[in-house]
Design a protein around this motif. Structure first.
Motif, PDB file in Angstrom:
ATOM      1  N   THR A   1      -6.601   3.136  -2.091  1.00 11.75           N
ATOM      2  CA  THR A   1      -6.557   1.483  -2.106  1.00 11.75           C
ATOM      3  C   THR A   1      -8.144   1.490  -1.163  1.00 11.75           C
ATOM      4  N   ILE A   2      -8.518   1.952  -0.442  1.00 11.35           N
ATOM      5  CA  ILE A   2      -9.818   1.885   0.271  1.00 11.35           C
ATOM      6  C   ILE A   2     -10.809   2.080  -0.713  1.00 11.35           C
TER       7      ILE A   2
ATOM      8  N   CYS B   1      -7.070  -0.799   5.428  1.00 11.95           N
ATOM      9  CA  CYS B   1      -7.578  -0.569   4.235  1.00 11.95           C
ATOM     10  C   CYS B   1      -8.964  -1.114   4.192  1.00 11.95           C
TER      11      CYS B   1
ATOM     12  N   ASN C   1      -1.351  -2.106   7.250  1.00  4.92           N
ATOM     13  CA  ASN C   1      -1.746  -1.199   6.096  1.00  4.92           C
ATOM     14  C   ASN C   1      -2.856  -1.825   5.408  1.00  4.92           C
TER      15      ASN C   1
ATOM     16  N   ASN D   1     -16.840   6.084   4.080  1.00  3.07           N
ATOM     17  CA  ASN D   1     -15.246   6.331   3.975  1.00  3.07           C
ATOM     18  C   ASN D   1     -14.558   6.423   5.364  1.00  3.07           C
TER      19      ASN D   1
ATOM     20  N   VAL E   1       0.787  -1.243  -0.052  1.00  2.00           N
ATOM     21  CA  VAL E   1       0.018  -0.181  -0.008  1.00  2.00           C
ATOM     22  C   VAL E   1       0.869   1.243   0.015  1.00  2.00           C
TER      23      VAL E   1
ATOM     24  N   ILE F   1      -3.459   4.914   1.167  1.00  2.00           N
ATOM     25  CA  ILE F   1      -4.470   4.506   1.896  1.00  2.00           C
ATOM     26  C   ILE F   1      -6.013   4.850   1.213  1.00  2.00           C
ATOM     27  N   GLU F   2      -6.120   6.032   0.824  1.00  2.00           N
ATOM     28  CA  GLU F   2      -7.538   6.523   0.626  1.00  2.00           C
ATOM     29  C   GLU F   2      -7.806   5.872  -0.791  1.00  2.00           C
TER      30      GLU F   2
ATOM     31  N   ARG G   1     -11.434   0.012   6.827  1.00  3.02           N
ATOM     32  CA  ARG G   1     -12.035   1.316   6.648  1.00  3.02           C
ATOM     33  C   ARG G   1     -13.212   1.070   5.749  1.00  3.02           C
ATOM     34  N   CYS G   2     -13.311  -0.028   5.070  1.00  3.15           N
ATOM     35  CA  CYS G   2     -14.413  -0.289   4.313  1.00  3.15           C
ATOM     36  C   CYS G   2     -15.528  -1.083   5.080  1.00  3.15           C
TER      37      CYS G   2
END
Length: 439
Positions: free
Chosen positions: A56-57, A173, A169, A418, A50, A53-54, A176-177
């Motif tokens: 990838t999310i 991710c 990481n 998100n 990763v 981060i954003e 965060r989903c």
């Protein structure tokens, strides 16, 4: 909520070039049927790690939403893979005294714990402890010693470690989903489960999974894994070479590689011509297709030489009697088998996942080898872990949920966020369950 809850497993392959989510239903005979696939070009990953981060999310969410929409279910947890140049592996051994002369699962668990009691750097964590063979008293080469009689139990294992931060990481991710990670599996290990036959494992085979950002290696001899490695060179480097040599945008270079790319220059007709898009407002040019192959062949040959050097340094070059098995998206380039056989001087085949269920015409493709292997791993660990199969440590908060199964609910939509992390999602889920039960 009219549909019944199904016994589902979920795999998420977060690669450098693509993110694939696959949802499957576990059948009574312990096989599985794929009922939903989500696919989206990857952003935020580089060489298996990763870097954003954003992005990838967002990519994970797109792939999961598509898979859930096609499956008609919302998922709570996934089995995912990990790769990258931070992966290291080595062999270890352990020994314990058998308590009641007859060997039980508890004895196997104890001897595996002694084998994994090794010193590793502080920034590394153990991902897998894979048994190679057991020894009871003076009898060795035992694959499953449960029920045997003996006073002393020994084991030889293959230990795979990875970067703590890289694993965290990936897990971050996914959380965060709004999802949890049940399994964190080394990608070449997952691919090997999907494409290798038992005969190849017994005789000796090298699996080479050529993806977008990394080339993953797994060697099996006498039915057990002996060596794993990750080389940070793969399909993306070929695309970059094309973009630089032919002076065309990277996106167009990828399209040229997929549409006209050939691994060996001599396989291209000398009169074949292709159009190369220009950079910016520059006009397109027409060049011979052999010029494209002349860029691709040296890079792939270099990659195979690096793989061969890795096998030689590990001491397994002459032990892989059944040859080399290629898989992954880049292996689909025409001429890969011929080029690989010239370098390895061994038989080579292109492998696709061994799957014959629903959507097999889509799933049986080398580019889906890893995600199908992750499904197989998720199915294997629906119950208790099998003897000798070490499970990846999922960092921090998810440790209490490492044995949680891939829970699913029939639903018409999924609440997306998100900003909410896993703990907030958990609170809302508990409030929803309480509301439904109460009213």
């Amino acid at each position: 909520m009219s549909e019944p809850t199904k016994d589902l497993i979920v795999a998420l392959d977060i690669g450098t070039s693509k993110v694939v989510a696959m949802i499957a239903e576990v059948l009574p005979n312990n096989s599985f049927n794929v009922i939903g696939i989500g696919h989206h070009p990857s952003r935020g990953m580089k060489k298996g790690m990763v870097v954003n981060i954003e992005e990838t999310i967002q990519t994970i969410q797109y792939a999961m939403e598509e898979a859930e929409l096609r499956a008609g279910f919302s998922v709570r947890s996934v089995c995912t893979g990990i790769a990258g140049s931070h992966i290291h592996s080595f062999n270890s051994s352990g020994m314990v005294a058998v308590k009641d002369t007859e060997i039980t699962q508890a004895d196997i668990d104890r001897v595996l714990e002694t084998a994994r009691a090794v010193s590793i750097p502080a920034d590394q964590q153990i991902l897998h402890v894979l048994s190679q063979q057991f020894k009871v008293n003076d009898q060795d080469d035992i694959r499953n010693p449960i029920g045997m009689t003996g006073m002393r139990l020994e084991v030889k294992v293959h230990i795979i470690t990875g970067s703590v931060s890289a694993a965290q990481n990936i897990v971050k991710c996914i959380r965060r989903c709004g999802l949890e990670v049940n399994e964190l599996v080394l990608q070449p290990l997952a691919s090997s489960m999907a494409v290798l036959t038992q005969d190849e494992r017994d005789i000796g085979v090298a699996l080479v999974d050529i993806g977008g950002g990394t080339t993953d290696i797994a060697i099996f001899i006498d039915g057990a894994i002996r060596h794993t490695a990750v080389i940070p060179i793969a399909g993306d480097q070929v695309t970059n070479d094309i973009a630089m040599a032919l002076r065309t945008p990277t996106v167009e270079a990828e399209e040229l590689k997929l549409r006209y790319g050939v691994s060996k220059q001599m396989m291209v007709p000398p009169d074949s011509v292709i159009e190369i898009p220009g950079v910016g407002d520059r006009v397109a040019r027409r060049v011979k297709r052999q010029s494209l192959a002349a860029v691709i062949e040296p890079r792939l040959e270099e990659l195979f030489v690096l793989v061969q050097r890795n096998l030689s340094e590990a001491g397994f070059e002459h032990l892989i009697a059944s040859g080399v098995v290629l898989t992954g998206g880049t292996s689909l380039l025409p001429g890969m088998t011929e080029l690989a056989e010239e370098v390895f001087m061994k038989p080579v085949r292109i492998a696709q996942p061994a799957y014959d269920g629903n959507l097999s015409d889509i799933v049986c493709n080398p580019r889906y080898a890893t995600v199908v292997g992750l499904l197989m791993e998720a199915r294997k660990h629906k119950g208790e872990p099998t003897a000798g199969m070490g499970r990846a440590h999922v960092p921090a908060r998810s440790q209490t949920k490492v044995d949680q199964q891939a829970g699913v609910h029939a639903t018409s939509s999924r609440v997306q966020s998100n900003v909410n992390d896993g703990s907030q999602q958990s609170v809302w889920a508990k409030m929803k369950d309480w509301f439904v039960k109460t009213f």
